[in-house]
Design a protein around this motif. Structure first.
Motif, mmCIF file in Angstrom:
data_model
loop_
_atom_site.group_PDB
_atom_site.id
_atom_site.type_symbol
_atom_site.label_atom_id
_atom_site.label_comp_id
_atom_site.label_asym_id
_atom_site.label_seq_id
_atom_site.Cartn_x
_atom_site.Cartn_y
_atom_site.Cartn_z
ATOM 1 N N MET A 1 30.341 45.246 56.700
ATOM 2 C CA MET A 1 30.231 46.326 55.725
ATOM 3 C C MET A 1 28.758 46.642 55.456
ATOM 4 N N ALA A 2 27.975 45.621 55.240
ATOM 5 C CA ALA A 2 26.551 45.844 54.978
ATOM 6 C C ALA A 2 25.877 46.511 56.173
ATOM 7 N N SER A 3 26.350 46.166 57.387
ATOM 8 C CA SER A 3 25.738 46.748 58.583
ATOM 9 C C SER A 3 25.958 48.242 58.652
ATOM 10 N N CYS A 11 34.333 59.714 56.857
ATOM 11 C CA CYS A 11 34.033 60.862 56.000
ATOM 12 C C CYS A 11 32.667 60.741 55.332
ATOM 13 N N GLY A 12 32.004 59.616 55.499
ATOM 14 C CA GLY A 12 30.687 59.454 54.911
ATOM 15 C C GLY A 12 30.708 59.045 53.447
ATOM 16 N N GLY A 13 31.901 58.790 52.927
ATOM 17 C CA GLY A 13 32.038 58.372 51.538
ATOM 18 C C GLY A 13 31.704 56.895 51.375
ATOM 19 N N LEU A 14 31.981 56.386 50.203
ATOM 20 C CA LEU A 14 31.712 54.979 49.917
ATOM 21 C C LEU A 14 32.757 54.101 50.604
ATOM 22 N N ALA A 15 32.310 53.305 51.544
ATOM 23 C CA ALA A 15 33.223 52.416 52.247
ATOM 24 C C ALA A 15 33.538 51.207 51.379
ATOM 25 N N GLU A 16 34.799 51.003 51.122
ATOM 26 C CA GLU A 16 35.219 49.883 50.291
ATOM 27 C C GLU A 16 36.079 48.893 51.061
ATOM 28 N N ILE A 17 36.524 49.305 52.225
ATOM 29 C CA ILE A 17 37.504 48.510 52.947
ATOM 30 C C ILE A 17 37.046 48.302 54.378
ATOM 31 N N CYS A 18 37.236 47.083 54.869
ATOM 32 C CA CYS A 18 36.940 46.782 56.249
ATOM 33 C C CYS A 18 38.253 46.844 57.027
ATOM 34 N N HIS A 19 38.439 47.936 57.723
ATOM 35 C CA HIS A 19 39.688 48.132 58.439
ATOM 36 C C HIS A 19 39.633 47.462 59.805
ATOM 37 N N HIS A 20 40.728 46.824 60.183
ATOM 38 C CA HIS A 20 40.862 46.277 61.521
ATOM 39 C C HIS A 20 41.562 47.303 62.400
ATOM 40 N N LYS A 21 40.860 47.753 63.427
ATOM 41 C CA LYS A 21 41.462 48.753 64.314
ATOM 42 C C LYS A 21 42.718 48.207 64.976
ATOM 43 N N PRO A 26 51.040 38.485 62.172
ATOM 44 C CA PRO A 26 51.203 37.018 62.118
ATOM 45 C C PRO A 26 50.856 36.354 63.439
ATOM 46 N N GLN A 27 50.982 37.119 64.537
ATOM 47 C CA GLN A 27 50.708 36.545 65.857
ATOM 48 C C GLN A 27 49.209 36.433 66.139
ATOM 49 N N ASN A 28 48.415 37.354 65.583
ATOM 50 C CA ASN A 28 46.996 37.350 65.960
ATOM 51 C C ASN A 28 46.062 37.019 64.807
ATOM 52 N N ILE A 29 46.626 36.674 63.642
ATOM 53 C CA ILE A 29 45.775 36.504 62.465
ATOM 54 C C ILE A 29 44.817 35.329 62.612
ATOM 55 N N HIS A 30 45.158 34.380 63.480
ATOM 56 C CA HIS A 30 44.261 33.241 63.693
ATOM 57 C C HIS A 30 43.368 33.452 64.915
ATOM 58 N N ASP A 31 43.465 34.628 65.520
ATOM 59 C CA ASP A 31 42.650 34.940 66.696
ATOM 60 C C ASP A 31 41.363 35.603 66.232
ATOM 61 N N SER A 32 40.268 34.848 66.252
ATOM 62 C CA SER A 32 39.022 35.372 65.694
ATOM 63 C C SER A 32 38.501 36.567 66.485
ATOM 64 N N SER A 33 38.926 36.711 67.742
ATOM 65 C CA SER A 33 38.474 37.864 68.514
ATOM 66 C C SER A 33 39.076 39.145 67.963
ATOM 67 N N VAL A 34 40.164 39.005 67.226
ATOM 68 C CA VAL A 34 40.783 40.171 66.599
ATOM 69 C C VAL A 34 40.299 40.319 65.167
ATOM 70 N N THR A 35 40.357 39.223 64.404
ATOM 71 C CA THR A 35 40.087 39.333 62.978
ATOM 72 C C THR A 35 38.596 39.438 62.670
ATOM 73 N N TRP A 38 33.406 42.422 65.800
ATOM 74 C CA TRP A 38 32.769 43.615 65.249
ATOM 75 C C TRP A 38 33.404 44.880 65.805
ATOM 76 N N SER A 39 33.756 44.820 67.091
ATOM 77 C CA SER A 39 34.297 46.026 67.725
ATOM 78 C C SER A 39 35.664 46.386 67.169
ATOM 79 N N ASN A 40 36.260 45.441 66.466
ATOM 80 C CA ASN A 40 37.581 45.712 65.899
ATOM 81 C C ASN A 40 37.510 46.126 64.442
ATOM 82 N N LEU A 41 36.311 46.152 63.897
ATOM 83 C CA LEU A 41 36.163 46.459 62.480
ATOM 84 C C LEU A 41 35.630 47.867 62.263
ATOM 85 N N GLU A 42 36.058 48.470 61.185
ATOM 86 C CA GLU A 42 35.600 49.808 60.856
ATOM 87 C C GLU A 42 35.472 49.884 59.345
ATOM 88 N N ALA A 43 34.303 50.290 58.868
ATOM 89 C CA ALA A 43 34.089 50.443 57.431
ATOM 90 C C ALA A 43 34.636 51.801 57.006
#
Ligand SMILES: [Zn+2]
Ligand SMILES: [Zn+2]
Length: 82
Positions: A1-3, A11-21, A26-35, A38-43
């Protein structure tokens, strides 16, 4: 988020949420490559995040959906899944 300087990437508004693309399941929540990838995150701001999850279908994963707070909830048996 800070990045992203807390700016919504959509939309250029205030980002409050880190969305996972790739939606967290439950199957991938322990997979750090997903959670944690960086490439999977969107502010995004709340509005864009809502749109992401609610625009087309409320169901991201079969048997699971999001409640108004963005938490996973299980669809009650017998409820329409789509
Ligand atoms: Zn936005
Ligand atoms: Zn999201």
């Amino acid at each position: 988020m800070a990045s992203k300087h807390y700016v919504c990437e959509r939309c250029g508004g205030l980002a409050e949420i880190c969305h996972h693309k790739t939606y967290i399941t439950p199957q991938n929540i322990h997979d750090s490559s997903v959670t944690l990838s960086w490439s999977n995150l969107e502010a995004v701001c709340r509005t864009c995040h809502q749109h992401e999850h609610y625009s087309n279908t409320e169901v991201c994963v079969e048997g699971l959906t999001f409640d108004a707070s963005g938490n996973f909830v299980r669809i009650p048996p017998g409820a329409p899944s789509s």
